[in-house]
Enzyme design. Sequence first.
Site, PDB file in Angstrom:
ATOM      1  N   ASN A  87      -1.794   8.203  -7.730  1.00  0.00           N
ATOM      2  CA  ASN A  87      -1.881   9.596  -7.285  1.00  0.00           C
ATOM      3  C   ASN A  87      -2.127  10.444  -8.524  1.00  0.00           C
ATOM      4  O   ASN A  87      -1.201  10.834  -9.229  1.00  0.00           O
ATOM      5  CB  ASN A  87      -0.598  10.019  -6.568  1.00  0.00           C
ATOM      6  CG  ASN A  87      -0.421   9.283  -5.253  1.00  0.00           C
ATOM      7  OD1 ASN A  87      -1.346   9.169  -4.464  1.00  0.00           O
ATOM      8  ND2 ASN A  87       0.770   8.757  -5.019  1.00  0.00           N
TER       9      ASN A  87
ATOM     10  N   GLU B 231      -3.840   9.788   1.694  1.00  0.00           N
ATOM     11  CA  GLU B 231      -2.677  10.642   1.441  1.00  0.00           C
ATOM     12  C   GLU B 231      -3.025  11.851   0.565  1.00  0.00           C
ATOM     13  O   GLU B 231      -2.291  12.216  -0.349  1.00  0.00           O
ATOM     14  CB  GLU B 231      -1.555   9.811   0.816  1.00  0.00           C
ATOM     15  CG  GLU B 231      -1.065   8.711   1.744  1.00  0.00           C
ATOM     16  CD  GLU B 231       0.085   7.902   1.194  1.00  0.00           C
ATOM     17  OE1 GLU B 231       0.890   7.400   1.987  1.00  0.00           O
ATOM     18  OE2 GLU B 231       0.177   7.757  -0.043  1.00  0.00           O
TER      19      GLU B 231
ATOM     20  N   ASP C  86       3.016  -0.829   4.928  1.00  0.00           N
ATOM     21  CA  ASP C  86       3.419  -0.285   3.625  1.00  0.00           C
ATOM     22  C   ASP C  86       4.604  -1.028   3.026  1.00  0.00           C
ATOM     23  O   ASP C  86       5.715  -0.491   2.994  1.00  0.00           O
ATOM     24  CB  ASP C  86       3.751   1.202   3.771  1.00  0.00           C
ATOM     25  CG  ASP C  86       3.834   1.929   2.429  1.00  0.00           C
ATOM     26  OD1 ASP C  86       3.465   1.340   1.408  1.00  0.00           O
ATOM     27  OD2 ASP C  86       4.263   3.091   2.423  1.00  0.00           O
TER      28      ASP C  86
ATOM     29  N   GLU D  38      10.691  -0.405  -3.487  1.00  0.00           N
ATOM     30  CA  GLU D  38      10.726   0.836  -2.709  1.00  0.00           C
ATOM     31  C   GLU D  38      11.436   0.659  -1.372  1.00  0.00           C
ATOM     32  O   GLU D  38      12.282   1.469  -0.993  1.00  0.00           O
ATOM     33  CB  GLU D  38       9.303   1.350  -2.492  1.00  0.00           C
ATOM     34  CG  GLU D  38       9.235   2.628  -1.677  1.00  0.00           C
ATOM     35  CD  GLU D  38       7.816   3.133  -1.488  1.00  0.00           C
ATOM     36  OE1 GLU D  38       7.656   4.151  -0.795  1.00  0.00           O
ATOM     37  OE2 GLU D  38       6.869   2.513  -2.020  1.00  0.00           O
TER      38      GLU D  38
END
Length: 712
Positions: free
Chosen positions: A234, A317, A396, A424
């Site tokens: 990102n 995203e 995910d 995560e």
Amino acid sequence: MNAEESLELEQLMFVEEPMDGDGPRVHPAWLPPEAFRSLGARRILLHGEGRLVGTVLNEVSRACARYGGRMWHSPSWDVDVDVVFALRDADELPNPSVEAARAAAEAALVEWGDGGALGDEGFVLARAGDVTAVLADAPAGLLYGLFHVVRLCAAAFDPTRPPERHRPALRRRMLNHWDNVAVHPVMGQVERGYAGGSIFWRDGRPRGDLARVREYGRLLAACGVNAISVNNVNVSRTEALLLTDRLGDVAEIADALRPYGIRVHLSVSFAAPVLLGGLPTADPLDESVRVWWAAVTWRVYDRIPDFGGFVVKADSEGQPGPFAYGHDHADGANVLAAALAPYGGVVHWRAFVYNHHQDWRDRSTDRARAAYDHFAPLDGRFRTNVVVQVKFGPVDFQPREPVSPVLAAMPATRLAVELQVTQEYTGQQRHVCHLGPCWSEVLRFAPWGPGGRTIADVVTGEAAAGGGMVAVANVGDDLFWTGHPLAQANLYTFGRLAWDPRQDPTAILDEWITLTFPPSATADAELVRRTLHEIMDDSWRTYERYTAPLGVGFMVNPGNHYGPGVDGYEYTRWGTYHFADRDGVGVDRSRASGTGFAGQYPPYWAQVYESPETCPDELLLFFHHVPYGHVLHSGSTVIQHIYDTHFAGVEEVTAMRRRWQTLNGMIDPSVYERVAERLEEQVRCATEWRDQINTYFFRKSGVPDERGRTIY
């Protein structure tokens, strides 16, 4: 353990960091000084030249200085030695016993056939008389051969040991760091980082601790990783500047990692021509855009000649991509690939593309379908230096997902499988969750049916030309690198599976235990080994038992993804639903009555997944909405399975804590205390998972636990 013994263990298990100045100590993970004892006590000859040969020389010299061995670096020495590391094209050595060992290794290569080539990173280990020889075609092979000898300890010098050849199955074995240069207001310094800050960046600037970066490169080389990207996929404004104005910061990291054969990659913004170049467009078919990418890529290679390439998250995203210009992902990837091609660079183009503004009322849209729908029609249109990077599952990184059908749908495209070493959705390095068995299941999955080609075959490709393996890194500036000392095993295991995807993860874990807790540095080596296996071998399945059941996934707290939040995502835009109601639970992804996702698989698995009667229990709720009374293949009903596994998971975590307590006084106290602290949190959190999940489904279904246990 008395105070003197405690101090001695601490000295064995920690190294000073930075190595050339004052600074905090850091745990050496799987390369404590003790791991080098067997090698460092011997007489060693290193024969060859090159940067990585120099790294081997430095490693062996340090080991010999510590443990009393002797080190010679040729061009030519007539000395009695126990070990020789030699490049195959180096001059003949005058010592007959050393030449005999080299000859034994060469003879073994001839016997194996295929021309005896080892490649840039391969090596052969052989014994002749009292000499162990490690031969390689290139310096990187000697470096990997050195760390193999360290792994073997005394076994490397067993007179009866047969010759062995080692070559990496995958050419690129890569970690993606999701590190932000500037601190993100929501995600912090490291997105999905659970081990402190970045080892590369701090508050918008380089961290400046290059000694720690070098030590990190050393750890990666020792487990087989040879590439990393150093910033988040990102890409924000500050991170985008790494490609141009701040390229020197990247070059410093590359310089620190180069002695260990690690090539640096950059995550870049697809919109970089607009953000950085002042162009009015980032249209991949616009000639000015192509010229801009070519020029900026030339400058990168002029500064970093061994630069690896770009990593791109596009049209995902909120990240910009080719969709804005009416083009597809092949168009977008190919413009960057063309710029990189003259230098041998690659584009890792992530397939994590889906609608993140989904209407939860609309059951016809399925996030699981998205990657296949976007990418499968593009097969054959990507340039050869594009690697489409596919998450191992279609959603995910959940503890349990089916293998992504994209990995079987693009035979004319180089594909990499993407794993998540950072935990995560698997306990965030506060829970013990050894992921090797999970990854091995993925790699051994045969998409075309039992006995056919596997995911390991897909990512290996012909002549190791496949896309390789990539994982999101779990390292930070924590004293123990990964926050939880036992989470180091996931990073080590990823590297070893990337070297050879067919290895047994239990054997890899055993390697990690032996290296990280050397027998000479523990009070009871067998107890330590046995206890760690008891805690870690089945810890992934334990985590699965006390969290989301039967593959349904995503019953986590929104945002931070830690701990139970059963309906946390149920009415959101993210497309991660479980559809629990009074009658049943699960997502209908069949072709007959659901979203049709099951039909994205080749015929064998499409048929297996289509029906609740044939679907594997562990994936039932991923593919089907079923009544609570549905009987599993195990003989249990869905609702009773939920109750039983959640109670069992807490019992297993409680047993982990009890087993760990038996090691008090057996290992370094700082390691013991950190793990003990994390296990307390794991017991607390697992209990919360059990009670919330069981209570939720009891209230939904009205079906009591047949064993009468407490449900709230």
